[in-house]
Design a protein around this motif. Structure first.
Motif, PDB file in Angstrom:
ATOM      1  N   ASP A   1       6.264 -28.648  -3.845  1.00  0.00           N
ATOM      2  CA  ASP A   1       6.524 -29.359  -3.410  1.00  0.00           C
ATOM      3  C   ASP A   1       5.342 -30.018  -1.767  1.00  0.00           C
ATOM      4  O   ASP A   1       4.552 -31.224  -1.645  1.00  0.00           O
ATOM      5  N   ALA A   2       4.763 -28.801  -1.206  1.00  0.00           N
ATOM      6  CA  ALA A   2       4.235 -28.871   0.101  1.00  0.00           C
ATOM      7  C   ALA A   2       2.847 -29.078  -0.808  1.00  0.00           C
ATOM      8  O   ALA A   2       2.254 -29.782   0.834  1.00  0.00           O
TER       9      ALA A   2
ATOM     10  N   ASN B   1      -9.234 -21.853   1.610  1.00  0.00           N
ATOM     11  CA  ASN B   1      -8.201 -20.649   1.057  1.00  0.00           C
ATOM     12  C   ASN B   1      -6.644 -20.766   2.475  1.00  0.00           C
ATOM     13  O   ASN B   1      -5.722 -20.305   2.775  1.00  0.00           O
ATOM     14  N   ARG B   2      -8.022 -21.223   3.449  1.00  0.00           N
ATOM     15  CA  ARG B   2      -7.159 -20.581   4.538  1.00  0.00           C
ATOM     16  C   ARG B   2      -6.386 -21.898   5.014  1.00  0.00           C
ATOM     17  O   ARG B   2      -4.855 -21.755   4.930  1.00  0.00           O
ATOM     18  N   ARG B   3      -6.384 -23.744   4.673  1.00  0.00           N
ATOM     19  CA  ARG B   3      -5.658 -24.187   4.682  1.00  0.00           C
ATOM     20  C   ARG B   3      -4.765 -24.296   3.681  1.00  0.00           C
ATOM     21  O   ARG B   3      -3.246 -24.826   3.849  1.00  0.00           O
ATOM     22  N   ILE B   4      -4.943 -23.690   2.267  1.00  0.00           N
ATOM     23  CA  ILE B   4      -3.462 -23.405   1.691  1.00  0.00           C
ATOM     24  C   ILE B   4      -2.446 -22.210   1.635  1.00  0.00           C
ATOM     25  O   ILE B   4      -1.695 -22.733   1.807  1.00  0.00           O
ATOM     26  N   VAL B   5      -3.023 -21.594   2.430  1.00  0.00           N
ATOM     27  CA  VAL B   5      -2.114 -20.404   2.748  1.00  0.00           C
ATOM     28  C   VAL B   5      -1.618 -20.685   4.305  1.00  0.00           C
ATOM     29  O   VAL B   5      -0.453 -20.948   4.097  1.00  0.00           O
ATOM     30  N   GLU B   6      -2.250 -21.874   5.107  1.00  0.00           N
ATOM     31  CA  GLU B   6      -1.301 -22.256   6.310  1.00  0.00           C
ATOM     32  C   GLU B   6       0.200 -23.010   5.077  1.00  0.00           C
ATOM     33  O   GLU B   6       1.031 -23.373   6.313  1.00  0.00           O
ATOM     34  N   VAL B   7      -0.225 -23.917   4.521  1.00  0.00           N
ATOM     35  CA  VAL B   7       0.427 -24.569   3.349  1.00  0.00           C
ATOM     36  C   VAL B   7       2.130 -23.648   3.361  1.00  0.00           C
ATOM     37  O   VAL B   7       3.086 -24.194   3.131  1.00  0.00           O
ATOM     38  N   LEU B   8       1.860 -22.566   2.694  1.00  0.00           N
ATOM     39  CA  LEU B   8       2.555 -21.741   2.188  1.00  0.00           C
ATOM     40  C   LEU B   8       3.170 -20.619   3.324  1.00  0.00           C
ATOM     41  O   LEU B   8       4.446 -20.625   2.846  1.00  0.00           O
ATOM     42  N   HIS B   9       2.349 -20.512   3.879  1.00  0.00           N
ATOM     43  CA  HIS B   9       3.671 -20.578   5.073  1.00  0.00           C
ATOM     44  C   HIS B   9       4.920 -21.391   5.453  1.00  0.00           C
ATOM     45  O   HIS B   9       5.313 -20.877   5.886  1.00  0.00           O
TER      46      HIS B   9
END
Length: 425
Positions: free
Chosen positions: A45-46, A164-172
């Motif tokens: 969802d995020a 990748n940085r933004r995706i991992v921020e969203v996942l975190h």
């Protein structure tokens, strides 16, 4: 006393983040299937909600790539759009819907002395993944590792660092609203090659390394890592069009295998064509490749049948182009096609197009590859297409896992031994 190099490595981003993942792994391994699935759905969802910000970060990578003269094929691997992000989210939902292999009983026996021995699946622990350009690997790796109770340390290529940085921020952010420790997912942001070199030596922090990318990256990891490696190989994939192949089927499969997305490892790099089929149909197929902007290279027999085919060098047969370039070789028999694949294939994905069932069976039996096809495009060698939801990579080795690696490939085993006082005499 530690040397300066040892002190530098000890305080590096790589060691710090691998340590955090190692510390989170025991808590992650104890979570229920429901807790892990809930987290994956929150992440899905995020990703959808944050599509605009992810695309903005991706645009930065693409702009920098064009400025630096990055090839179109590499830019395609980096590029995201709403459809690709939606596919990443759907992959997460599919992984959540799949059975959780952790805790599966693989074997159970009672010994004559009364010991009850059960072999079960357990998480590997901390998985390190070194990959190049494709940001979707970030999400796929996170989904599969977290579902199987593994912490993961990701090191993507510098060409997709902003994405990748933004995706991992969203996942975190999504993980903070779940029971999965956010530290279970780590991204190494240091673009220097030394960060890769450090990962290769993190015995005690990383339990296994999985490289995904080109031949040079994979061989560097395989040859220099002291951490155990699951090798994902280069994709020099072949399609052999047999004498009895249906023309329309052969045309559709060949075009799809090369053109649908040439930048990925399961695309066709060499088309082998039986001489009798080639005499009638090679020109028509070659024209379709030319219409799709594919550069053709081939042996003398192929050149004689279609003038736009350039001569292929010895090196061309062993090259993974990942681009709009295709080798064509005319062969006199199935045996010659099999011999070419043995000499030049990478044990990834190989296809025969034929109506001759005996030839198809020989091909399927004799070709040594992770995936062998009869009358279907090699582009299907993919975790999503195989029903795994996603994949951690396509293993071309023969130990532990082979082919698209889904959830079971990210597990190890444990023996539970129950007794009532037995001792060994």
């Amino acid at each position: 006393m530690e040397s300066l190099d040892q002190q530098t490595i000890t305080t590096s981003e790589v060691v710090q983040k691998a340590t955090l993942a190692k510390q989170a792994a025991p808590r992650l391994s104890l979570l229920t299937t429901e807790q892990k699935n809930t987290a994956l759905l929150l992440i899905a969802d995020a990703l959808i909600e944050e599509t605009p910000s992810i695309l903005t970060a991706n645009a930065e990578d693409l702009h920098l790539g064009r400025k630096n003269g990055t090839s179109d094929s590499l830019l395609d691997r980096i590029a995201l759009n709403e459809h690709r992000i939606a596919a990443m989210a759907e992959g997460l939902r599919q992984v959540a819907a799949l059975p959780d292999p952790i805790g599966d009983i693989l074997e159970q026996t009672t010994r004559p002395n009364g010991l009850n021995i059960t072999k079960i699946r357990v998480p590997i622990g901390v998985i390190g993944i070194i990959y190049e350009a494709r940001p979707n690997v970030t999400v796929d790796a996170a989904a599969l590792c977290l579902k199987t109770g593994n912490a993961v340390v990701l090191r993507g290529g510098s060409a997709a660092l902003s994405s990748n940085r933004r995706i991992v921020e969203v996942l975190h952010e999504a993980l903070t609203r779940s029971d999965i420790p956010a530290d279970s997912l780590q991204l190494i942001e240091d673009p220097d090659r030394s960060s890769v070199d450090q990962m290769l030596k993190l015995n005690g922090l990383l339990d296994v390394l999985i490289p995904r990318g080109g031949h040079s990256l994979i061989q560097n990891v395989v040859k220099n890592s002291t951490v155990p490696v699951i090798e994902t190989g280069a994709g020099i994939c072949h399609t052999y069009i047999d004498e009895t192949a249906d023309f329309q089927m052969a045309l559709q499969i060949a075009i799809n295998a090369k053109v649908q997305r040439p930048s990925v490892c399961n695309s066709m790099e060499t088309m082998l064509v039986h001489e009798r089929f080639a005499e009638q149909h090679l020109a028509s197929i070659a024209e379709q490749f030319i219409a799709n902007n594919v550069e053709l290279r081939g042996n003398k027999q192929a050149q004689a049948l279609f003038s736009a085919i350039k001569p292929a060098s010895d090196e061309d047969w062993d090259t993974e182009y990942s681009d709009y370039i295709l080798n064509i070789r005319i062969v006199s028999s199935l045996d010659e096609a099999l011999q070419h694949i043995r000499l030049h294939g990478t044990q990834h994905s190989e296809c025969i197009v034929t109506t001759n069932e005996a030839n198809a069976e020989r091909f399927l039996q004799e070709v040594d590859a992770a995936a062998v096809y009869h009358n279907a495009s090699t582009r299907f060698t993919d975790g999503f297409e195989f029903g795994f939801g996603a994949e951690i990579g396509i293993s071309t080795q023969k130990l532990h896992a082979r082919g698209p690696m889904g959830l079971p490939a990210l597990t190890s085993t444990k023996f539970r031994v129950l007794g009532n006082g037995q001792i060994r005499g």
